[in-house]
Design a protein around this motif. Structure first.
Motif, PDB file in Angstrom:
ATOM      1  N   VAL A 126       0.867  -0.812  -0.058  1.00 49.56           N
ATOM      2  CA  VAL A 126       0.145  -0.076   0.286  1.00 49.56           C
ATOM      3  C   VAL A 126       0.571   1.390   0.440  1.00 49.56           C
ATOM      4  CG1 VAL A 126      -1.575   1.145   1.463  1.00 49.56           C
ATOM      5  CG2 VAL A 126      -2.117  -1.350   1.040  1.00 49.56           C
ATOM      6  N   CYS A 127       2.259   1.190   0.888  1.00 47.93           N
ATOM      7  CA  CYS A 127       2.645   2.575   0.911  1.00 47.93           C
ATOM      8  C   CYS A 127       3.592   3.118  -0.149  1.00 47.93           C
ATOM      9  CB  CYS A 127       3.838   2.527   1.832  1.00 47.93           C
ATOM     10  SG  CYS A 127       3.393   2.390   3.616  1.00 47.93           S
ATOM     11  N   MET A 128       3.808   1.785  -0.922  1.00 43.62           N
ATOM     12  CA  MET A 128       4.927   1.603  -2.312  1.00 43.62           C
ATOM     13  C   MET A 128       3.731   2.023  -3.541  1.00 43.62           C
ATOM     14  SD  MET A 128       7.270   1.330  -1.834  1.00 43.62           S
ATOM     15  CE  MET A 128       8.603   2.177  -3.031  1.00 43.62           C
ATOM     16  N   PHE A 129       2.409   1.509  -3.401  1.00 40.71           N
ATOM     17  CA  PHE A 129       1.637   2.028  -4.866  1.00 40.71           C
ATOM     18  C   PHE A 129       1.118   3.496  -4.368  1.00 40.71           C
ATOM     19  CE2 PHE A 129      -3.037   3.144  -5.412  1.00 40.71           C
ATOM     20  CZ  PHE A 129      -3.135   2.648  -6.871  1.00 40.71           C
ATOM     21  N   PHE A 130       0.990   4.889  -3.382  1.00 40.33           N
ATOM     22  CA  PHE A 130       0.453   5.366  -2.904  1.00 40.33           C
ATOM     23  C   PHE A 130       1.957   6.502  -3.335  1.00 40.33           C
ATOM     24  CE2 PHE A 130      -3.163   3.816  -0.777  1.00 40.33           C
ATOM     25  CZ  PHE A 130      -4.024   4.507  -1.668  1.00 40.33           C
ATOM     26  N   ILE A 131       2.604   5.696  -2.671  1.00 44.14           N
ATOM     27  CA  ILE A 131       4.705   6.868  -3.067  1.00 44.14           C
ATOM     28  C   ILE A 131       4.864   7.037  -4.641  1.00 44.14           C
ATOM     29  CG2 ILE A 131       7.141   6.642  -2.434  1.00 44.14           C
ATOM     30  CD1 ILE A 131       6.630   4.835   0.002  1.00 44.14           C
ATOM     31  N   LYS A 188      14.611  -1.140  -2.824  1.00 43.83           N
ATOM     32  CA  LYS A 188      15.555  -1.830  -1.910  1.00 43.83           C
ATOM     33  C   LYS A 188      14.697  -1.777  -0.533  1.00 43.83           C
ATOM     34  CE  LYS A 188      20.010  -2.511  -1.061  1.00 43.83           C
ATOM     35  NZ  LYS A 188      21.786  -1.690  -0.306  1.00 43.83           N
ATOM     36  N   SER A 189      13.642  -1.345  -0.903  1.00 45.30           N
ATOM     37  CA  SER A 189      12.409  -1.521   0.282  1.00 45.30           C
ATOM     38  C   SER A 189      11.630  -2.878   0.686  1.00 45.30           C
ATOM     39  CB  SER A 189      11.277  -0.621   0.201  1.00 45.30           C
ATOM     40  OG  SER A 189      11.456   0.771  -0.249  1.00 45.30           O
ATOM     41  N   TRP A 190      11.300  -3.756  -0.563  1.00 45.26           N
ATOM     42  CA  TRP A 190      11.001  -4.968  -0.111  1.00 45.26           C
ATOM     43  C   TRP A 190      13.372  -5.858   0.681  1.00 45.26           C
ATOM     44  CZ3 TRP A 190       6.825  -7.275   0.208  1.00 45.26           C
ATOM     45  CH2 TRP A 190       5.454  -6.481  -0.338  1.00 45.26           C
TER      46      TRP A 190
END
Length: 257
Positions: A126-131, A188-190
């Motif tokens: 969810v965070c990566m989608f909106f970012i 590199k978040s994941w």
């Protein structure tokens, strides 16, 4: 620019190519004899993406009335279920590649992520989608705003429209190119979410931003090197080799730098 600095430029590129070649060789070595352990998770992910995509596409052929909310609610529910179903698989796959890169003994499939891991994976998605959506809007705001203003004009001749939209198309492509480079700060978040069990999604994102500073272009160019491979994925079956090879290479890249 001095003579010595000009001579060093080809050396830098050659060294970079050698490093990338070593990383890809490491990825191949890590996958040797272990691809069958990766394929189940990959196949499940691909199947779920296909099912959700087909469902959303099929909705367009269902008759509906303006007051019928099904046309809006169904895609929203599909997006929600896809996050809940696919995000944990993505984290699981990243953990598998990390274990293979570190030469951990035993089957990667034996390492679970638990309920907490599922929640973290969903939060990350969810965070990566909106970012990424936010930054895409930022990099495309100028051509988008200019296009809206231009369309609102009452009288525009064909030649002016052609010149304008050609310019906006080029500007939009440039903005998208800068966007692709910029979002590598989150690449590199994941990886960090898989590395550290005590990390939240926010921690992993913050660590990614910190550790990728000044290396956005390098990461993107490394990924672009797999573009010819991904063309083979149109045939579907090559994807079961290409995707694990790509993800393992990215994991080895992040471990090495």
């Amino acid at each position: 620019m001095t003579k010595n600095s000009r001579e060093n430029i080809p050396t830098i590129f050659i060294f970079g190519d050698m490093m990338n070649a070593r990383i890809k060789l490491s990825a191949k070595a890590a996958l040797t004899g272990c691809q069958l352990k990766i394929i189940p998770t990959l196949a499940a992910t691909m199947l779920l993406i296909s099912v959700f995509s087909i469902c959303n596409y099929a909705v367009n052929f269902i008759p509906f009335y303006p007051e019928d909310y099904f046309f809006v609610v169904f895609p929203a529910l599909t997006l929600l279920f896809s996050i809940v179903a696919i995000a944990p698989l993505r984290l699981k796959m990243q953990i598998n590649h990390l274990l293979l890169a570190r030469r951990k003994t035993g089957s990667p499939q034996s390492f679970g992520i638990g309920f907490t891991g599922v929640l973290k994976a969903c939060e990350m998605s969810v965070c990566m989608f909106f970012i990424k959506l936010f930054w895409l809007a930022v990099f495309e705001i100028i051509p988008l705003t200019a296009t809206v203003i231009f369309v609102m004009k009452k009288s525009v001749n064909l030649r002016s429209a052609f010149v304008f939209f050609s310019g906006m198309f080029i500007l939009s492509l440039a903005g998208f190119g800068f966007y692709l480079v910029f979002i590598q700060r989150y690449s590199k978040s994941w990886f960090y979410l898989a590395c550290y069990k005590d990390f939240t999604a926010a921690d992993a994102i913050a660590e990614s931003i910190k550790r990728t500073k000044g290396r956005y272009a390098d990461i993107l160019f490394f990924k672009l090197g797999f573009a010819p491979w991904f063309l083979l994925c149109v045939l579907i079956f090559p994807a079961f080799y290409v995707i694990p090879y790509y993800k393992q290479s990215i994991t080895c890249l992040f471990l090495s730098r």
